[in-house]
Design an enzyme around this catalytic site. Sequence first.
Site, PDB file in Angstrom:
ATOM      1  CD  GLU A  40      21.303  25.479 -10.413  1.00  0.00           C
ATOM      2  OE1 GLU A  40      20.954  24.288 -10.333  1.00  0.00           O
ATOM      3  OE2 GLU A  40      20.641  26.333 -11.019  1.00  0.00           O
ATOM      4  CG  HIS A  41      26.129  23.591  -7.073  1.00  0.00           C
ATOM      5  ND1 HIS A  41      26.712  22.372  -7.339  1.00  0.00           N
ATOM      6  CD2 HIS A  41      26.240  24.322  -8.208  1.00  0.00           C
ATOM      7  CE1 HIS A  41      27.183  22.385  -8.593  1.00  0.00           C
ATOM      8  NE2 HIS A  41      26.895  23.543  -9.133  1.00  0.00           N
ATOM      9  N   GLY A 130      21.100  16.176 -23.369  1.00  0.00           N
ATOM     10  CA  GLY A 130      22.392  16.523 -22.798  1.00  0.00           C
ATOM     11  C   GLY A 130      22.673  18.008 -22.660  1.00  0.00           C
ATOM     12  N   GLY A 132      21.227  19.829 -20.189  1.00  0.00           N
ATOM     13  CA  GLY A 132      20.958  20.223 -18.811  1.00  0.00           C
ATOM     14  C   GLY A 132      19.493  20.539 -18.546  1.00  0.00           C
ATOM     15  CB  SER A 134      16.265  17.063 -16.636  1.00  0.00           C
ATOM     16  OG  SER A 134      16.778  16.109 -15.757  1.00  0.00           O
ATOM     17  CB  SER A 135      16.509  14.754 -22.337  1.00  0.00           C
ATOM     18  OG  SER A 135      17.831  14.246 -22.270  1.00  0.00           O
ATOM     19  CD  GLU A 168      19.721  10.190 -14.401  1.00  0.00           C
ATOM     20  OE1 GLU A 168      18.560  10.545 -14.095  1.00  0.00           O
ATOM     21  OE2 GLU A 168      20.435  10.862 -15.182  1.00  0.00           O
ATOM     22  CG  ASP A 180      17.369  16.845 -12.721  1.00  0.00           C
ATOM     23  OD1 ASP A 180      17.300  17.917 -12.096  1.00  0.00           O
ATOM     24  OD2 ASP A 180      18.378  16.463 -13.332  1.00  0.00           O
ATOM     25  CE1 TYR A 230      29.671  20.605 -11.435  1.00  0.00           C
ATOM     26  CE2 TYR A 230      29.253  18.490 -12.474  1.00  0.00           C
ATOM     27  CZ  TYR A 230      29.218  19.862 -12.504  1.00  0.00           C
ATOM     28  OH  TYR A 230      28.741  20.496 -13.615  1.00  0.00           O
TER      29      TYR A 230
END
Length: 394
Positions: A40-41, A130, A132, A134-135, A168, A180, A230
Amino acid sequence: MLNASEELRLQEMDSIFLTHYGRAAEVVLRAPGRVNLIGEHTDYNDGYVLPAAIERSMLIACSPRTDGKVQAFAMNYNYSTLFSIEGVQPTSDTRERWSNYLRAMAWVMRRQGIEFTGADCVIQGDVPLGSGLSSSAAMLVASGLMFTSLAGAVIDPVKLALLAQQAEREFVGVNVGIMDQYISALGKVNHALLIDTRSLTYKAVPLPETGVSMVIADTNKKRGLVDSEYNTRRSECEQAVAILKNVYPGITALRDVSVEQLLAAEDELPDSVRQRARHVVTENQRTLDMASALEAADLKRCGELMNQSHESLAHDYAVSCRELDELVAAARSISGVYGARMTGAGFGGCTISLVADSALEEFSEKVPALYRESTGLEAVLTVTRAAQGAERIR
Ligand code: ADP
Ligand code: MG
């Protein structure tokens, strides 16, 4: 291949397509959502991630048009949109903002020289919107496959992922990494992918075929003001690289720094920068270790690494929140849970736990209750195994 619930969804889509357009849907595409097991990150530090595609997906049923227009009916919104491929631009109509993902994909594919003459389609997804999972990537990747299929072309899945990322970023206007779209396009059933976000290569890592499931739990916590957080993290990582370059001139990202190297040079870094760097460097190592542990089918070790990842995200990277911590604690209180951590960018969103199938019932019963007690919120659970990436079904 579709699973049983996707088969049912498609039956309904076929009948809606027929009613809506007065003809049958010739082509069907599917692209899954995803969950990140660990890493993550690390992506914007050129590092490793280890996501899996999940058994929740976007389905598109479509037939070609020849007039340069795309018409789409979104079942989730009960709303139709129509746009021309040539003049495509983002819509500000709030009732159909969802269609920007479709427009975005038409726009990048056209720019890429992929020629298609229009489409009628019905789209439907069961990736929670929404949360997380990843729709958005599922929608972009499925749309990209639709346009290439209608153009009679084939596309390399890595290329498809890159185009979806461009869509995106440049059209929808969200500054996303590559994970994603990549996992949605390339996911492999019963496997996670160890993705090197610098070289864009991957290695498929097996998940046990029986006995254990991934359980995703949505905190249902509304995220606030996270963008500025972020941006601060990103700039702290850049600061760390700038300072560490004086010691290790060859590095261009935190991905190039080993745990030992960081320990040897930590004192050079200001406090918060040191903590951020420590998360990224150790997380990168944990991601590699997790891939090895999965290959050795050592679930106990996998769980330890997931737990360490959470502590590192909470303390060193400071992107957890009370709700995520409570949900992780509730999960870990169940015996049969190998490990649990927050997944995704943080400040809300979901947790992921690796759970022995024999403990699933107890987990589903107790974890939401414990979480409700401590936060007053409802956790929504998704139990899944690793699914196949995007594909043309019909
Ligand atoms: P996430 O990717 O974490 O689910 P995002 O905010 O990135 O959240 O993307 C969610 C958006 O993607 C939705 O608000 C909608 O605009 C679009 N979208 C996703 N799935 C669908 C769907 N099934 N039908 C229409 N639009 C969708
Ligand atoms: Mg998204």
